[in-house]
Design an enzyme around this catalytic site. Structure first.
Site, PDB file in Angstrom:
ATOM      1  N   CYS A  93      -3.125   7.079   2.208  1.00 25.36           N
ATOM      2  CA  CYS A  93      -2.419   7.647   1.209  1.00 25.36           C
ATOM      3  C   CYS A  93      -2.233   9.138   1.177  1.00 25.36           C
ATOM      4  O   CYS A  93      -2.054   9.526   1.921  1.00 25.36           O
ATOM      5  CB  CYS A  93      -2.065   6.593  -0.150  1.00 25.36           C
ATOM      6  SG  CYS A  93      -0.095   6.929  -0.338  1.00 25.36           S
ATOM      7  N   HIS A 189      -2.160   1.084   0.626  1.00 26.10           N
ATOM      8  CA  HIS A 189      -3.812   1.138  -0.034  1.00 26.10           C
ATOM      9  C   HIS A 189      -3.792   0.529  -1.449  1.00 26.10           C
ATOM     10  O   HIS A 189      -3.136  -0.970  -1.586  1.00 26.10           O
ATOM     11  CB  HIS A 189      -3.336   2.314  -0.928  1.00 26.10           C
ATOM     12  CG  HIS A 189      -1.875   2.760  -2.128  1.00 26.10           C
ATOM     13  ND1 HIS A 189      -1.519   3.896  -2.172  1.00 26.10           N
ATOM     14  CD2 HIS A 189      -1.414   1.926  -1.616  1.00 26.10           C
ATOM     15  CE1 HIS A 189      -0.141   3.695  -2.438  1.00 26.10           C
ATOM     16  NE2 HIS A 189      -0.148   3.252  -2.391  1.00 26.10           N
TER      17      HIS A 189
HETATM   18  N1  GLN Z   1       2.108  11.972  -2.781  1.00 27.36           N
HETATM   19  C1  GLN Z   1       2.046  11.036  -1.380  1.00 27.36           C
HETATM   20  C2  GLN Z   1       3.459  10.731  -1.322  1.00 27.36           C
HETATM   21  O1  GLN Z   1       4.215  10.247  -1.839  1.00 27.36           O
HETATM   22  C3  GLN Z   1       1.051  10.646  -1.067  1.00 27.36           C
HETATM   23  C4  GLN Z   1       1.098   9.033  -2.167  1.00 27.36           C
HETATM   24  C5  GLN Z   1      -0.135   8.120  -2.093  1.00 27.36           C
HETATM   25  O2  GLN Z   1      -0.945   8.439  -2.580  1.00 27.36           O
HETATM   26  N2  GLN Z   1       0.865   6.967  -2.915  1.00 27.36           N
HETATM   27  O3  GLN Z   1       3.753  10.326   0.054  1.00 27.36           O
END
Ligand code: GLN
Length: 237
Positions: A93, A189
Protein backbone atom coordinates in the site's frame (compact mmCIF):
# COMPACT_ATOMS: atom_id res chain seq x y z
CA UNK A 1 19.98 -21.86 6.41
CA UNK A 2 19.13 -18.41 7.59
CA UNK A 3 17.43 -15.31 6.22
CA UNK A 4 17.41 -11.79 7.60
CA UNK A 5 14.27 -9.72 7.19
CA UNK A 6 14.51 -5.94 7.42
CA UNK A 7 11.40 -4.03 8.46
CA UNK A 8 11.74 -0.41 7.40
CA UNK A 9 10.26 2.27 9.62
CA UNK A 10 7.70 0.11 11.48
CA UNK A 11 6.66 3.06 13.66
CA UNK A 12 5.51 5.02 10.61
CA UNK A 13 4.68 2.38 8.00
CA UNK A 14 2.59 -0.18 9.83
CA UNK A 15 -0.99 0.60 8.88
CA UNK A 16 -3.52 -2.17 9.61
CA UNK A 17 -0.87 -4.35 11.24
CA UNK A 18 1.49 -4.99 8.35
CA UNK A 19 3.89 -6.28 11.02
CA UNK A 20 1.89 -9.54 10.94
CA UNK A 21 3.45 -10.23 7.56
CA UNK A 22 6.85 -10.41 9.23
CA UNK A 23 5.58 -12.88 11.82
CA UNK A 24 4.20 -15.03 9.03
CA UNK A 25 7.51 -15.12 7.16
CA UNK A 26 9.34 -15.95 10.36
CA UNK A 27 6.98 -18.77 11.34
CA UNK A 28 6.94 -20.36 7.90
CA UNK A 29 10.75 -20.36 7.94
CA UNK A 30 10.98 -21.74 11.48
CA UNK A 31 8.52 -24.55 10.76
CA UNK A 32 10.99 -25.69 8.08
CA UNK A 33 14.09 -25.36 10.25
CA UNK A 34 15.20 -22.13 8.54
CA UNK A 35 16.38 -19.44 10.90
CA UNK A 36 14.78 -16.02 10.41
CA UNK A 37 16.18 -12.89 12.01
CA UNK A 38 14.07 -9.73 12.09
CA UNK A 39 15.73 -6.31 12.11
CA UNK A 40 13.65 -3.20 12.60
CA UNK A 41 15.00 0.10 11.29
CA UNK A 42 13.85 3.45 12.61
CA UNK A 43 14.27 6.65 10.59
CA UNK A 44 17.66 7.47 12.10
CA UNK A 45 19.19 3.97 11.78
CA UNK A 46 21.74 3.24 9.05
CA UNK A 47 20.79 0.29 6.80
CA UNK A 48 23.31 -2.13 5.34
CA UNK A 49 21.32 -3.78 2.55
CA UNK A 50 24.08 -6.36 2.05
CA UNK A 51 22.97 -7.93 5.33
CA UNK A 52 19.31 -8.25 4.31
CA UNK A 53 17.50 -10.98 2.36
CA UNK A 54 13.95 -9.60 2.48
CA UNK A 55 12.86 -5.99 3.01
CA UNK A 56 9.34 -5.05 4.08
CA UNK A 57 7.84 -1.61 3.54
CA UNK A 58 4.38 -1.40 5.06
CA UNK A 59 1.41 0.88 4.53
CA UNK A 60 1.09 4.41 5.84
CA UNK A 61 -1.13 7.44 5.74
CA UNK A 62 -0.24 10.29 3.37
CA UNK A 63 1.16 12.19 6.35
CA UNK A 64 3.45 9.35 7.38
CA UNK A 65 4.54 8.77 3.80
CA UNK A 66 5.53 12.43 3.59
CA UNK A 67 7.70 12.02 6.71
CA UNK A 68 9.36 8.88 5.37
CA UNK A 69 9.97 10.25 1.89
CA UNK A 70 12.63 12.69 3.11
CA UNK A 71 14.59 9.82 4.60
CA UNK A 72 14.21 7.67 1.50
CA UNK A 73 16.33 10.08 -0.50
CA UNK A 74 19.33 9.13 1.63
CA UNK A 75 18.94 5.37 1.13
CA UNK A 76 17.76 5.43 -2.52
CA UNK A 77 21.10 4.50 -4.08
CA UNK A 78 21.75 1.52 -1.78
CA UNK A 79 18.14 0.35 -1.98
CA UNK A 80 18.21 0.53 -5.80
CA UNK A 81 21.45 -1.49 -5.90
CA UNK A 82 19.83 -4.13 -3.65
CA UNK A 83 16.79 -4.37 -5.95
CA UNK A 84 18.90 -4.61 -9.11
CA UNK A 85 20.91 -7.36 -7.41
CA UNK A 86 17.62 -9.33 -7.05
CA UNK A 87 17.07 -8.44 -3.39
CA UNK A 88 13.58 -9.44 -2.25
CA UNK A 89 11.15 -6.67 -1.32
CA UNK A 90 7.55 -6.83 -0.20
CA UNK A 91 5.94 -3.39 -0.22
CA UNK A 92 2.34 -2.87 0.81
CA UNK A 93 0.00 0.00 0.00
CA UNK A 94 1.74 3.22 1.11
CA UNK A 95 5.05 1.34 0.89
CA UNK A 96 4.11 0.16 -2.60
CA UNK A 97 3.43 3.73 -3.71
CA UNK A 98 6.83 4.78 -2.36
CA UNK A 99 8.58 2.26 -4.63
CA UNK A 100 7.60 4.42 -7.60
CA UNK A 101 8.64 7.83 -8.86
CA UNK A 102 6.09 9.87 -6.96
CA UNK A 103 2.67 10.04 -5.34
CA UNK A 104 0.81 13.25 -6.14
CA UNK A 105 -1.61 14.24 -3.38
CA UNK A 106 -3.84 17.28 -2.89
CA UNK A 107 -1.23 18.49 -0.38
CA UNK A 108 1.71 18.14 -2.72
CA UNK A 109 4.05 15.60 -4.22
CA UNK A 110 5.52 12.76 -2.16
CA UNK A 111 8.77 11.76 -3.86
CA UNK A 112 9.28 8.00 -4.17
CA UNK A 113 12.33 5.79 -4.44
CA UNK A 114 12.12 5.23 -8.23
CA UNK A 115 12.99 1.59 -7.66
CA UNK A 116 10.32 0.53 -10.12
CA UNK A 117 8.76 2.39 -13.01
CA UNK A 118 5.38 3.42 -11.62
CA UNK A 119 3.65 6.53 -10.34
CA UNK A 120 0.59 7.30 -8.24
CA UNK A 121 -2.01 10.07 -8.25
CA UNK A 122 -4.56 10.75 -5.58
CA UNK A 123 -8.17 10.28 -6.63
CA UNK A 124 -11.64 10.28 -5.18
CA UNK A 125 -13.35 8.34 -3.74
CA UNK A 126 -10.99 6.07 -1.84
CA UNK A 127 -10.90 2.58 -3.28
CA UNK A 128 -12.05 0.39 -0.39
CA UNK A 129 -12.96 -3.23 -0.96
CA UNK A 130 -12.31 -6.87 -0.45
CA UNK A 131 -10.18 -7.96 -3.35
CA UNK A 132 -9.35 -11.16 -5.24
CA UNK A 133 -6.57 -11.30 -7.83
CA UNK A 134 -5.14 -14.05 -9.98
CA UNK A 135 -1.73 -14.88 -11.39
CA UNK A 136 -0.77 -18.29 -12.78
CA UNK A 137 2.57 -18.02 -10.92
CA UNK A 138 0.60 -18.84 -7.78
CA UNK A 139 -1.29 -22.02 -7.03
CA UNK A 140 -4.46 -20.22 -5.98
CA UNK A 141 -5.93 -16.69 -6.12
CA UNK A 142 -4.55 -14.02 -3.79
CA UNK A 143 -7.21 -12.61 -1.47
CA UNK A 144 -7.21 -9.52 0.70
CA UNK A 145 -8.47 -6.05 1.49
CA UNK A 146 -7.60 -2.70 -0.08
CA UNK A 147 -8.08 0.88 1.13
CA UNK A 148 -6.27 3.58 -0.83
CA UNK A 149 -6.85 7.03 -2.24
CA UNK A 150 -3.95 6.71 -4.67
CA UNK A 151 -4.32 5.39 -8.22
CA UNK A 152 -1.17 3.66 -9.38
CA UNK A 153 -0.05 3.24 -12.98
CA UNK A 154 2.59 0.62 -13.80
CA UNK A 155 2.89 1.04 -17.58
CA UNK A 156 4.19 -2.13 -19.24
CA UNK A 157 5.40 -3.69 -16.01
CA UNK A 158 4.06 -7.05 -14.90
CA UNK A 159 1.29 -6.76 -12.29
CA UNK A 160 1.17 -9.02 -9.24
CA UNK A 161 -2.20 -10.20 -10.53
CA UNK A 162 -5.32 -9.48 -12.56
CA UNK A 163 -8.30 -8.24 -10.58
CA UNK A 164 -11.19 -10.71 -10.28
CA UNK A 165 -13.00 -8.66 -7.65
CA UNK A 166 -12.17 -5.23 -6.23
CA UNK A 167 -10.31 -2.23 -7.68
CA UNK A 168 -6.57 -2.96 -7.83
CA UNK A 169 -4.00 -0.39 -8.89
CA UNK A 170 -6.37 2.24 -10.22
CA UNK A 171 -9.83 0.74 -10.65
CA UNK A 172 -9.54 0.94 -14.42
CA UNK A 173 -6.95 -1.28 -16.07
CA UNK A 174 -7.58 -4.54 -14.19
CA UNK A 175 -4.03 -4.75 -12.84
CA UNK A 176 -3.12 -5.13 -9.18
CA UNK A 177 0.32 -4.57 -7.73
CA UNK A 178 3.61 -5.08 -9.48
CA UNK A 179 6.28 -7.74 -9.94
CA UNK A 180 9.70 -6.40 -10.85
CA UNK A 181 12.73 -8.66 -10.42
CA UNK A 182 12.22 -9.90 -6.83
CA UNK A 183 10.11 -6.91 -5.78
CA UNK A 184 6.46 -7.47 -4.96
CA UNK A 185 4.33 -4.36 -4.54
CA UNK A 186 0.63 -4.58 -3.72
CA UNK A 187 -2.35 -2.71 -2.32
CA UNK A 188 -3.45 -5.81 -0.38
CA UNK A 189 -2.70 -5.04 3.21
CA UNK A 190 -3.29 -6.15 6.73
CA UNK A 191 -2.59 -9.87 6.91
CA UNK A 192 -1.53 -10.32 3.28
CA UNK A 193 0.89 -13.18 3.95
CA UNK A 194 -1.05 -15.13 6.64
CA UNK A 195 -4.02 -15.15 4.25
CA UNK A 196 -1.87 -16.03 1.27
CA UNK A 197 0.83 -18.57 2.21
CA UNK A 198 1.55 -19.03 -1.52
CA UNK A 199 2.82 -15.42 -1.63
CA UNK A 200 4.77 -15.82 1.62
CA UNK A 201 6.55 -18.91 0.30
CA UNK A 202 7.25 -17.18 -3.02
CA UNK A 203 9.18 -14.47 -1.14
CA UNK A 204 11.05 -16.92 1.11
CA UNK A 205 11.99 -19.08 -1.88
CA UNK A 206 13.29 -16.11 -3.86
CA UNK A 207 15.37 -14.99 -0.88
CA UNK A 208 16.86 -18.46 -0.34
CA UNK A 209 17.59 -18.93 -4.04
CA UNK A 210 19.43 -15.62 -4.16
CA UNK A 211 21.45 -16.47 -1.07
CA UNK A 212 22.10 -20.19 -1.49
CA UNK A 213 21.60 -20.79 -5.21
CA UNK A 214 18.56 -23.06 -4.86
CA UNK A 215 15.77 -23.77 -2.42
CA UNK A 216 13.18 -26.49 -2.04
CA UNK A 217 10.60 -25.49 0.49
CA UNK A 218 9.11 -28.39 2.42
CA UNK A 219 5.29 -28.31 2.14
CA UNK A 220 3.36 -27.18 5.22
CA UNK A 221 -0.19 -27.99 6.28
CA UNK A 222 -2.05 -25.01 4.79
CA UNK A 223 -5.47 -26.67 4.81
CA UNK A 224 -7.09 -23.98 6.98
CA UNK A 225 -5.61 -21.11 4.97
CA UNK A 226 -6.70 -22.72 1.71
CA UNK A 227 -10.22 -23.34 3.02
CA UNK A 228 -10.49 -19.65 4.02
CA UNK A 229 -9.11 -18.64 0.62
CA UNK A 230 -11.71 -20.78 -1.19
CA UNK A 231 -14.50 -19.31 0.94
CA UNK A 232 -13.50 -15.75 0.01
CA UNK A 233 -13.13 -16.56 -3.69
CA UNK A 234 -16.55 -18.22 -3.77
CA UNK A 235 -18.11 -15.34 -1.88
CA UNK A 236 -16.88 -12.57 -4.18
CA UNK A 237 -16.23 -14.11 -7.60
N1 GLN B 1 -1.89 6.97 1.88
C1 GLN B 1 -2.04 6.10 0.76
C2 GLN B 1 -3.36 6.20 0.06
O1 GLN B 1 -4.36 6.53 0.67
C3 GLN B 1 -1.78 4.67 1.20
C4 GLN B 1 -2.71 4.23 2.26
C5 GLN B 1 -2.38 2.90 2.83
O2 GLN B 1 -1.22 2.54 3.01
N2 GLN B 1 -3.44 2.21 3.20
O3 GLN B 1 -3.44 5.95 -1.14
Amino acid sequence: MKITIGHLYPDLLNLYGDRGNIQCMRKRCEWRGIEAEIREFQLTDPIDFAELDIVLLGGGSDREQMLVCEKLKTIQKDFKAYVEDNGVVIAVCGGYQLLGHYYDTDDGRIEGLSLVDLYTEQGSPRLISNIVIENELFSCPIVGFENHGGRTYIGDNQPLGRVKFGFGNNGKDGAEGILYKNVVGTYLHGPLLPKNPQVCDYLIKKALERKYGSADLAPLDDSQELEANRYIVERFC
